[in-house]
Design a protein around this motif. Structure first.
Motif, mmCIF file in Angstrom:
data_model
loop_
_atom_site.group_PDB
_atom_site.id
_atom_site.type_symbol
_atom_site.label_atom_id
_atom_site.label_comp_id
_atom_site.label_asym_id
_atom_site.label_seq_id
_atom_site.Cartn_x
_atom_site.Cartn_y
_atom_site.Cartn_z
ATOM 1 N N LYS A 54 15.329 37.012 67.252
ATOM 2 C CA LYS A 54 16.590 37.674 67.602
ATOM 3 C C LYS A 54 16.544 39.188 67.378
ATOM 4 O O LYS A 54 17.062 39.954 68.187
ATOM 5 C CB LYS A 54 17.716 37.047 66.772
ATOM 6 C CG LYS A 54 19.105 37.446 67.165
ATOM 7 C CD LYS A 54 20.156 36.598 66.464
ATOM 8 C CE LYS A 54 20.077 36.762 64.968
ATOM 9 N NZ LYS A 54 21.081 35.997 64.244
ATOM 10 N N SER A 55 15.880 39.652 66.319
ATOM 11 C CA SER A 55 15.964 41.055 65.914
ATOM 12 C C SER A 55 14.750 41.910 66.271
ATOM 13 O O SER A 55 14.842 43.134 66.271
ATOM 14 C CB SER A 55 16.160 41.138 64.401
ATOM 15 O OG SER A 55 14.963 40.741 63.758
ATOM 16 N N GLY A 56 13.608 41.263 66.486
ATOM 17 C CA GLY A 56 12.390 42.044 66.705
ATOM 18 C C GLY A 56 11.813 42.617 65.427
ATOM 19 O O GLY A 56 11.047 43.571 65.458
ATOM 20 N N VAL B 7 8.772 44.510 59.096
ATOM 21 C CA VAL B 7 8.161 45.341 60.125
ATOM 22 C C VAL B 7 8.968 45.272 61.421
ATOM 23 O O VAL B 7 9.376 44.187 61.850
ATOM 24 C CB VAL B 7 6.703 44.879 60.398
ATOM 25 C CG1 VAL B 7 6.090 45.610 61.580
ATOM 26 C CG2 VAL B 7 5.849 45.070 59.150
ATOM 27 N N ASP B 8 9.198 46.454 62.024
ATOM 28 C CA ASP B 8 9.765 46.532 63.365
ATOM 29 C C ASP B 8 8.618 46.177 64.315
ATOM 30 O O ASP B 8 7.609 46.889 64.386
ATOM 31 C CB ASP B 8 10.266 47.953 63.639
ATOM 32 C CG ASP B 8 10.863 48.117 65.014
ATOM 33 O OD1 ASP B 8 10.213 47.716 66.005
ATOM 34 O OD2 ASP B 8 11.967 48.675 65.113
ATOM 35 N N LEU B 9 8.754 45.070 65.030
ATOM 36 C CA LEU B 9 7.651 44.556 65.831
ATOM 37 C C LEU B 9 7.364 45.377 67.084
ATOM 38 O O LEU B 9 6.263 45.296 67.624
ATOM 39 C CB LEU B 9 7.921 43.097 66.199
ATOM 40 C CG LEU B 9 8.087 42.156 65.002
ATOM 41 C CD1 LEU B 9 8.442 40.756 65.464
ATOM 42 C CD2 LEU B 9 6.845 42.146 64.132
ATOM 43 N N LYS B 10 8.307 46.181 67.533
ATOM 44 C CA LYS B 10 8.047 47.062 68.681
ATOM 45 C C LYS B 10 7.326 48.330 68.233
ATOM 46 O O LYS B 10 6.366 48.756 68.849
ATOM 47 C CB LYS B 10 9.349 47.416 69.398
ATOM 48 C CG LYS B 10 9.911 46.257 70.182
ATOM 49 C CD LYS B 10 11.161 46.624 70.937
ATOM 50 C CE LYS B 10 11.675 45.379 71.638
ATOM 51 N NZ LYS B 10 13.014 45.545 72.128
ATOM 52 N N LYS B 11 7.795 48.937 67.152
ATOM 53 C CA LYS B 11 7.181 50.170 66.644
ATOM 54 C C LYS B 11 5.936 49.893 65.809
ATOM 55 O O LYS B 11 5.141 50.797 65.581
ATOM 56 C CB LYS B 11 8.187 50.942 65.791
ATOM 57 C CG LYS B 11 9.381 51.451 66.564
ATOM 58 C CD LYS B 11 10.344 52.162 65.629
ATOM 59 C CE LYS B 11 11.592 52.616 66.359
ATOM 60 N NZ LYS B 11 12.562 53.209 65.427
ATOM 61 N N ARG B 12 5.798 48.638 65.310
ATOM 62 C CA ARG B 12 4.695 48.242 64.438
ATOM 63 C C ARG B 12 4.665 49.097 63.177
ATOM 64 O O ARG B 12 3.629 49.501 62.684
ATOM 65 C CB ARG B 12 3.340 48.297 65.148
ATOM 66 C CG ARG B 12 3.241 47.531 66.450
ATOM 67 C CD ARG B 12 3.763 46.154 66.370
ATOM 68 N NE ARG B 12 2.766 45.127 66.119
ATOM 69 C CZ ARG B 12 3.032 43.829 66.228
ATOM 70 N NH1 ARG B 12 4.222 43.421 66.585
ATOM 71 N NH2 ARG B 12 2.110 42.945 65.981
ATOM 72 N N LYS B 13 5.873 49.359 62.657
ATOM 73 C CA LYS B 13 6.028 50.142 61.432
ATOM 74 C C LYS B 13 7.011 49.431 60.515
ATOM 75 O O LYS B 13 7.900 48.719 60.974
ATOM 76 C CB LYS B 13 6.556 51.542 61.742
ATOM 77 C CG LYS B 13 5.555 52.399 62.485
ATOM 78 C CD LYS B 13 6.044 53.823 62.599
ATOM 79 C CE LYS B 13 4.959 54.646 63.275
ATOM 80 N NZ LYS B 13 5.223 56.042 63.253
ATOM 81 N N SER B 14 6.851 49.694 59.231
ATOM 82 C CA SER B 14 7.762 49.090 58.271
ATOM 83 C C SER B 14 9.176 49.618 58.477
ATOM 84 O O SER B 14 9.381 50.742 58.942
ATOM 85 C CB SER B 14 7.299 49.373 56.841
ATOM 86 O OG SER B 14 7.363 50.749 56.559
ATOM 87 N N CYS B 15 10.126 48.772 58.144
ATOM 88 C CA CYS B 15 11.534 49.145 58.231
ATOM 89 C C CYS B 15 12.308 48.377 57.162
ATOM 90 O O CYS B 15 11.807 47.403 56.609
ATOM 91 C CB CYS B 15 12.097 48.876 59.631
ATOM 92 S SG CYS B 15 12.074 47.146 60.122
#
Length: 166
Positions: free
Chosen positions: A61-63, A124-132
């Protein structure tokens, strides 16, 4: 205890019962180390979903999703075919982006400890591939579960060192 839509979350969280499958057995006649990881991972997904609402459904749902950064296993007793076990989990520490979880694999009646796993997860934000950061609602739940686990943390050896005794 905390509740989620009628589901009672005990401290520590206890996973559904798992059973050692024949395909999990290695040439030594006991559960292969890879299946310990599989079983612990399955329990983590259940914990993230039921206790924090950041499990597999949240990811779709969130990515965003939790990635393992580091894990350490301790194998304490053999598991053989058809052995049933549960995994208990509590939050040992956390930040806005990370969680340190302690897991313990035990017999159904709790009399035997088969293994432990300490793991650090990062959101991890799966689109940016960075921690969030985890969502605010998850951080509130983490704080509540962390506080409720205080007595368990004080009785548990965390950060167990690895090395050879000489």
């Amino acid at each position: 205890m905390a509740t989620k839509k009628g589901y009672i979350v005990k401290i520590p969280f206890t996973s559904k019962t798992q059973k050692v499958q024949e395909s999990w057995i290695d040439y030594n006649g006991h559960m292969n180390v890879g299946y310990y990881t599989f079983a612990f991972d399955k329990a983590i997904d259940e914990f993230l979903d039921l206790s924090l609402d950041v499990g597999p459904k949240f990811v779709k749902k969130s990515g965003q999703g939790s990635y393992a950064l580091q894990s350490q296993y301790r194998y304490l007793s053999e598991l053989i075919i058809d052995t049933e076990f549960n995994i208990s989990i509590f939050i040992a520490d956390f930040t806005a982006k990370r969680m340190h979880l302690m897991l313990e694999m035990k017999s159904i009646n709790g009399s035997l400890r088969f293994a432990t796993c300490e793991t650090i997860l990062v959101n991890v934000d799966l689109k940016k591939r960075k921690s969030c950061e985890y969502p605010k609602r998850a951080k509130i739940k983490m704080e509540r579960l962390y506080k409720a686990s205080e007595s368990i943390r004080s009785q548990t050896q965390l950060g167990h060192p690895i090395g050879l005794k000489k």
